[in-house]
Design a protein around this motif. Structure first.
Motif, PDB file in Angstrom:
ATOM      1  N   GLU A  92      -0.197   0.461 -12.252  1.00 51.01           N
ATOM      2  CA  GLU A  92       0.415   2.473 -11.987  1.00 51.01           C
ATOM      3  C   GLU A  92       1.672   2.772 -12.774  1.00 51.01           C
ATOM      4  O   GLU A  92       1.336   4.139 -12.919  1.00 51.01           O
ATOM      5  N   LEU A  96       0.748  -3.503  -9.784  1.00 46.24           N
ATOM      6  CA  LEU A  96       1.731  -1.998  -9.209  1.00 46.24           C
ATOM      7  C   LEU A  96       2.224  -1.495 -10.988  1.00 46.24           C
ATOM      8  O   LEU A  96       2.488  -0.396 -10.936  1.00 46.24           O
ATOM      9  N   ALA A 133       2.306   1.529  -3.629  1.00 41.07           N
ATOM     10  CA  ALA A 133       1.405   2.319  -3.950  1.00 41.07           C
ATOM     11  C   ALA A 133       1.680   3.950  -4.523  1.00 41.07           C
ATOM     12  O   ALA A 133       1.108   4.256  -5.510  1.00 41.07           O
ATOM     13  N   ASP A 166       0.912  -1.481   0.200  1.00 43.68           N
ATOM     14  CA  ASP A 166       0.262   0.217  -0.261  1.00 43.68           C
ATOM     15  C   ASP A 166       0.420   1.111   0.175  1.00 43.68           C
ATOM     16  O   ASP A 166       1.092   2.279  -0.635  1.00 43.68           O
TER      17      ASP A 166
END
Ligand SMILES: NC(=O)c1ccc[n+]([C@@H]2O[C@H](COP(=O)([O-])OP(=O)(O)OC[C@H]3O[C@@H](n4cnc5c(N)ncnc54)[C@H](O)[C@@H]3O)[C@@H](O)[C@H]2O)c1
Ligand SMILES: CC(C)[C@H](C(=O)O)[C@@H](O)C(=O)O
Ligand SMILES: [Mg+2]
Length: 359
Positions: free
Chosen positions: A253, A250, A227, A224
C-alpha cells in the motif's frame, strides 16, 4: 589488501533478471567511480532453480549466500510454479531463504520523489512531506506457523496458525526504535490487539521496550485503521513497525504513495551487517520479457546495501542522486509515466541512472 565485498546475485524469475541486470551495471559504475571492489557470484533460486536443479532453494545457493557479505535478489515465482505443492511454495523458496539466513527484519522505505507526485493516486497536498519506513517482522507470525488441512463437520478445513514469542517481538521493536531515533523519532506500532492474542503480546512487548526509548514518540495503530491513515495522513508516519503479514500488505500500500511498486526497495537484516536486498515487488509475469519493468526499486536496493551492509554512504548517495536527477529530467518507465506513450524501457532507465552517477 583491497577490501573486496562479496555479493551473491540471485536474479530469479520473470522480471527479476531484467531488473537485476540494471543493478549490476550500477555496481560496476560504483567500482569505476569510487574504487570499491565487488566480487559477484550468481546463484539459482526460485522457479528457475526448480527447472534446473529440481528444488527452489538448492543447498549450493544457500552456501553462496552464506559465504557472501550481502545478497542481491530480483524476484521469484510465476504461474508456472505457483500453487503447486511440490514446487515453488513460499515456505521452501522466499520464506526458506529468509529463515535460513536469519533475516528477521525487513526494512521497506517509501521514498517520495517530488516529481512523481503526479503519478501517485493521492493528491499532492496529502502527500506533502511523506517519508516513511515500514519495518516488517520477517521470520515469524502466520507465515511460519503450523499449517494443515483436516476433515471438519462441514467438510475440509484449512488451518494457519499465527505464533509470536516475546523475543521475536522485542528484537524487531528494538530495531524499529533504533531506526526511529536516527529519523524524526516517531514510531507507529501496528497490530490488531483488539482481536488477536499475538497482537496483545506484540503491544505489551513494544510498550515495555519503549521505556528504553523515551525520546521516541510511540503510537499504537490498529492495522485496519493504519491502512486507512496511510492514505489519509501519510506524512504523519515516520517509522511503522509491524508483524509479518500486516507488513507485507501495508508495504505494498505504501508503494502506491511513491507512484508504483516498481519504486520500493528493501533490506532484510539479521543480527549482523549481512543483508539481503531486493525490490518489494514480485516477478511481474504480466510484463516479464518485454523489457518494460521499472528497475529503480532494485537500483535503490543496491543503495540500501551500500548504506546498511558496507557503510559506503558516498556511493549510496550517488545512486540516490542519480535516480532523482533522471526522474527530475522527466524520464519514466510505463508504471510511473502519466503519458504512457513517452515511457522508456528497463535498459534505457538503467543506462540513464548509471550515466548520471557522479562521485
Ligand atoms: N520477493 C519476491 O520475489 C516476490 C514478491 C512479491 C511477489 N512475488 C511473486 O511474484 C509473482 C507475481 O506476483 P504479483 O503479480 O502478485 O505481484 P508483482 O509485484 O509481481 O506484480 C504486481 C503488479 O505490479 C506490476 N509491477 C511489479 N513490479 C514492477 C516493476 N518493477 N515495474 C513495473 N511494474 C511492476 C506488475 O506488472 C503487476 O501488474 C507471484 O509468483 C508472487 O508470489 C515474489
Ligand atoms: C511472495 C511472497 C511470499 C512475499 C511475502 O509475502 O513476503 C512477497 O509478497 C514479499 O513482499 O516479499
Ligand atoms: Mg509482498
Amino acid at each position: 589488501m583491497a577490501d573486496v565485498k562479496k555479493i551473491a546475485v540471485i536474479a530469479g524469475d520473470g522480471i527479476g533478471p531484467e531488473v537485476v541486470a540494471e543493478a549490476e551495471k550500477v555496481l560496476k559504475r560504483t567500482e569505476e567511480l569510487f574504487g570499491y571492489q565487488f566480487e559477484t557470484e550468481h546463484a539459482l533460486f526460485g522457479g528457475i532453480a526448480i527447472d534446473e536443479k529440481g528444488t527452489p532453494l538448492p543447498e549450493e545457493t544457500l552456501q553462496v549466500c552464506k559465504s557472501a557479505d550481502a545478497v542481491l535478489l530480483g524476484a521469484v515465482g510465476g504461474p508456472k510454479w505457483d500453487n503447486n505443492p511440490k514446487e515453488l511454495r513460499p515456505e521452501t523458496g522466499l520464506l526458506g531463504i529468509r529463515k535460513a539466513l536469519g533475516l528477521f527484519s525487513n526494512i521497506r522505505p517509501a521514498v517520495i520523489f517530488d516529481c512523481l507526485k503526479e503519478a501517485s493516486t493521492l493528491k499532492p497536498e496529502v502527500l506533502e512531506g511523506t517519508d516513511l519506513i515500514v519495518v516488517r517482522e520477517l521470520t515469524g507470525g502466520i507465515y511460519f506457523g503450523e499449517k494443515f488441512r483436516r476433515e471438519g463437520a462441514n467438510g475440509q478445513e484449512a488451518v494457519d496458525t499465527c505464533v509470536y514469542n516475546v523475543n521475536e517481538v522485542e528484537r524487531i521493536a528494538r530495531q524499529a526504535f533504533e531506526i526511529a531515533r536516527t529519523r524524526r523519532k516517531k514510531l507507529a506500532s501496528v497490530d490488531k490487539a483488539n482481536v488477536l492474542e499475538t497482537s496483545r503480546l506484540w503491544r505489551e512487548t513494544v510498550v515495555r521496550v519503549a521505556a528504553d526509548y523515551p525520546d521516541v514518540e510511540l503510537e499504537h495503530v490498529l492495522v485496519d485503521n493504519c491502512a486507512m491513515q496511510l492514505l489519509r495522513r501519510p506524512s504523519s508516519f515516520d517509522v511503522i513497525v509491524t508483524e509479518n503479514m500486516f507488513g507485507d500488505i501495508l508495504s505494498d500500500e505504501a508503494a502506491m504513495l511513491t507512484g508504483s511498486i516498481g519504486m520500493l526497495s528493501s533490506a532484510s537484516l539479521g543480527e549482523g551487517s549481512f543483508g539481503l536486498y531486493e525490490p518489494v515487488h514480485g516477478s511481474a509475469p504480466d510484463i516479464a520479457g518485454q523489457g518494460i519493468a521499472n528497475p529503480i526499486a532494485t537500483v535503490l536496493s543496491v543503495a540500501l546495501m551500500f548504506r546498511l551492509t558496507f557503510g559506503y554512504h558516498d556511493a549510496a548517495e550517488a545512486i540516490e542522486r542519480a535516480v532523482k536527477e533522471v526522474l527530475d529530467a522527466g524520464h519514466r518507465t510505463g508504471d510511473i509515466a502519466v503519458d504512457k506513450s513517452q515511457a522508456i524501457g528497463t535498459v534505457a532507465m538503467g543506462d540513464l541512472i548509471v550515466n548520471a552517477m557522479r562521485k
